[in-house]
Design a protein around this motif. Sequence first.
Motif, PDB file in Angstrom:
ATOM      1  N   GLU A 292       0.846  -1.186   0.000  1.00 52.77           N
ATOM      2  CA  GLU A 292       0.000   0.000   0.000  1.00 52.77           C
ATOM      3  C   GLU A 292       0.888   1.245   0.000  1.00 52.77           C
ATOM      4  O   GLU A 292       1.774   1.376   0.836  1.00 52.77           O
ATOM      5  CB  GLU A 292      -0.914   0.012   1.218  1.00 52.77           C
ATOM      6  N   VAL A 293       0.611   2.143  -0.919  1.00 52.45           N
ATOM      7  CA  VAL A 293       1.395   3.363  -1.085  1.00 52.45           C
ATOM      8  C   VAL A 293       0.510   4.553  -0.715  1.00 52.45           C
ATOM      9  O   VAL A 293      -0.598   4.703  -1.224  1.00 52.45           O
ATOM     10  CB  VAL A 293       1.910   3.512  -2.530  1.00 52.45           C
ATOM     11  N   GLY A 294       1.015   5.366   0.193  1.00 56.13           N
ATOM     12  CA  GLY A 294       0.262   6.542   0.608  1.00 56.13           C
ATOM     13  C   GLY A 294       0.307   7.658  -0.432  1.00 56.13           C
ATOM     14  O   GLY A 294       1.087   7.618  -1.379  1.00 56.13           O
ATOM     15  N   ILE A 303       3.411   8.587  -2.681  1.00 54.32           N
ATOM     16  CA  ILE A 303       4.654   8.832  -1.966  1.00 54.32           C
ATOM     17  C   ILE A 303       5.556   7.617  -2.112  1.00 54.32           C
ATOM     18  O   ILE A 303       5.134   6.486  -1.845  1.00 54.32           O
ATOM     19  CB  ILE A 303       4.389   9.124  -0.473  1.00 54.32           C
ATOM     20  N   GLU A 304       6.799   7.859  -2.560  1.00 57.16           N
ATOM     21  CA  GLU A 304       7.756   6.763  -2.716  1.00 57.16           C
ATOM     22  C   GLU A 304       8.090   6.202  -1.332  1.00 57.16           C
ATOM     23  O   GLU A 304       8.642   6.915  -0.490  1.00 57.16           O
ATOM     24  CB  GLU A 304       9.028   7.277  -3.393  1.00 57.16           C
ATOM     25  N   THR A 315      11.852  -3.059   4.438  1.00 59.92           N
ATOM     26  CA  THR A 315      11.036  -3.923   5.309  1.00 59.92           C
ATOM     27  C   THR A 315       9.596  -3.437   5.290  1.00 59.92           C
ATOM     28  O   THR A 315       9.316  -2.274   4.967  1.00 59.92           O
ATOM     29  CB  THR A 315      11.546  -3.908   6.762  1.00 59.92           C
ATOM     30  N   THR A 316       8.647  -4.334   5.667  1.00 58.37           N
ATOM     31  CA  THR A 316       7.230  -3.990   5.764  1.00 58.37           C
ATOM     32  C   THR A 316       6.577  -4.913   6.791  1.00 58.37           C
ATOM     33  O   THR A 316       7.047  -6.038   7.014  1.00 58.37           O
ATOM     34  CB  THR A 316       6.539  -4.128   4.395  1.00 58.37           C
ATOM     35  N   ASP A 317       5.517  -4.443   7.423  1.00 57.03           N
ATOM     36  CA  ASP A 317       4.794  -5.251   8.420  1.00 57.03           C
ATOM     37  C   ASP A 317       3.810  -6.208   7.779  1.00 57.03           C
ATOM     38  O   ASP A 317       3.310  -7.119   8.450  1.00 57.03           O
ATOM     39  CB  ASP A 317       4.034  -4.320   9.388  1.00 57.03           C
ATOM     40  N   ASP A 318       3.523  -5.984   6.483  1.00 58.16           N
ATOM     41  CA  ASP A 318       2.545  -6.816   5.791  1.00 58.16           C
ATOM     42  C   ASP A 318       3.247  -8.057   5.252  1.00 58.16           C
ATOM     43  O   ASP A 318       4.137  -7.962   4.401  1.00 58.16           O
ATOM     44  CB  ASP A 318       1.904  -6.022   4.652  1.00 58.16           C
ATOM     45  N   ALA A 319       2.838  -9.210   5.752  1.00 60.08           N
ATOM     46  CA  ALA A 319       3.480 -10.459   5.330  1.00 60.08           C
ATOM     47  C   ALA A 319       3.126 -10.847   3.908  1.00 60.08           C
ATOM     48  O   ALA A 319       3.792 -11.699   3.300  1.00 60.08           O
ATOM     49  CB  ALA A 319       3.095 -11.593   6.282  1.00 60.08           C
ATOM     50  N   GLU A 320       2.070 -10.228   3.329  1.00 60.92           N
ATOM     51  CA  GLU A 320       1.649 -10.570   1.977  1.00 60.92           C
ATOM     52  C   GLU A 320       2.426  -9.806   0.902  1.00 60.92           C
ATOM     53  O   GLU A 320       2.316 -10.112  -0.275  1.00 60.92           O
ATOM     54  CB  GLU A 320       0.145 -10.277   1.811  1.00 60.92           C
ATOM     55  N   VAL A 321       3.189  -8.805   1.311  1.00 62.20           N
ATOM     56  CA  VAL A 321       3.936  -7.997   0.334  1.00 62.20           C
ATOM     57  C   VAL A 321       5.133  -8.803  -0.165  1.00 62.20           C
ATOM     58  O   VAL A 321       5.833  -9.453   0.617  1.00 62.20           O
ATOM     59  CB  VAL A 321       4.402  -6.667   0.962  1.00 62.20           C
TER      60      VAL A 321
END
Length: 508
Positions: A292-294, A303-304, A315-321
């Motif tokens: 998800e990009v804000g 926003i990059e 890194t990201t908190d979303d395990a599906e990314v």
Amino acid sequence: MPVDASTVESPGWWLQRLGKKLLEEREDTVDTDGERTPGLDTLRDYAEGRPPIPHVLGVDPREAREWMKDARTNWTALVLDSPSERMHVDGFRFGDPDDDSEDARKADTEANRIWQENSLDADADLVHYGALSQRRAFTLVERGDDGRPVITHETPRQVAVEHVQGSRRKLAAGLKLWRDDWTGNTRATLWTPEQIVDFISETDLVQFSGHAAELRGWDALVLPDADDGSRPNDLGMVPLVPFINRRNRRLTGFAEHEDVLSIQNRINLSLINLMAAMKYGAFRQRWAAGLEVGEDPVTGKPIEPFQLDIRRLWTTDDAEVKFGEFAATDLKPYVAAVQAAVQDLAAISRTPPHYLIGAVVNVSGDALKAAETGLISKVRDRQRSFGESWEQTMRLAFRVLGDEAKATTYTAETIWRDPESRSIAELADAAVKKSTAGVPWRQRMEDMGYTPGQISRMEIDRAADALNAQTATDPTAQQPISLDDARAARDQRPVIGREELDDDAITA
């Protein structure tokens, strides 16, 4: 007042005819089949490394013009330089090779003086390169203020000639057109066998229609001794000598790089594609799926979320990314395309491959000699053609001096430096073997690459050494070395550079 151009073979008629011919050859021409013949401007641009920038699909030339210029590599310069750097005139022989008279030696000495007076040791290379790169070049032979011949190099961008009908050797007229930088005017000089006519125009944008009855904007240049700008031609012939390159391809000349221009364009296109692939496709592009990009609350643009940096970790908190990257563009096909085009250029132009690739590894001398065979053959062919033109130039110079005998000496011979690359050991070994076979000493020295002037000096030194050696072994021998004694051992073949030496020069 306007110049009359209605009378055939009048000065105005020649000015219009040759002026139109001169200006038209500067521009490209297209025949009925759509085939384009390059003009002199295009040939010059390629020779100087300024070919047109090819169009590349998907690349806006306005945005990428600067780096696209860097992709051009001037291979045609090697095609021109490789034969011209091996063409050097060492001198001339005048008269019958068996002629041992004083007149023959004086003719050779006078020819050498004319050559040196006009700095042709250096300017002759300009003539050769001009003919190779611009289809043809010219030498202009005139009488200087001191009565001596003045020989200058002229280019086809300023000079045009017309041959007598049915002849490819005798000139009917010649024109030189140039801009006078001091006054801003355009000047023209017309030569015919009967007269010399000077013209002037106050504009530098001259045009010739080719069918006008009079030339407006042109006028005869007023001279102190003639109000119509004309004066008699004392030589009785047009003093311009053409040096035509590859007349077997086109009678008016064919540039050395003219048949490889399309290959040069292909090389440039391959190089531009290579640089475009390096610029836009060599970097591994990253991608992220399910992220998800804000949006920027002010501009509403995405926003990059990440920045490319070797010190950062994505890194990201979303395990599906999921993260990944696209493969970089393979550059090998582009490099192979350039190499294939360069090989075609080498084969067609007969340029040695090691000249183009710039690398020689574990190659024997015999292999290098074989690789240069085509180039040497090409150079010798150009020497035969240009040699005739140099001989005609020297005959014109003798005509300026009033020496009709030498001006009609058609047995004159141009002495060219050997275009082959040979080591000193090879030359010395060949000279020894030729001596055994009975080849005269002077010919062996010429084969070893010595100039006629050096050979003449060596002849005197050899004679002096022989007489001195005789004096050392026989005390009753005559001590002084006279001029006649010093010349006794010389081979009297007439060669340019053999100067008359006085007694002081011998005894010194």
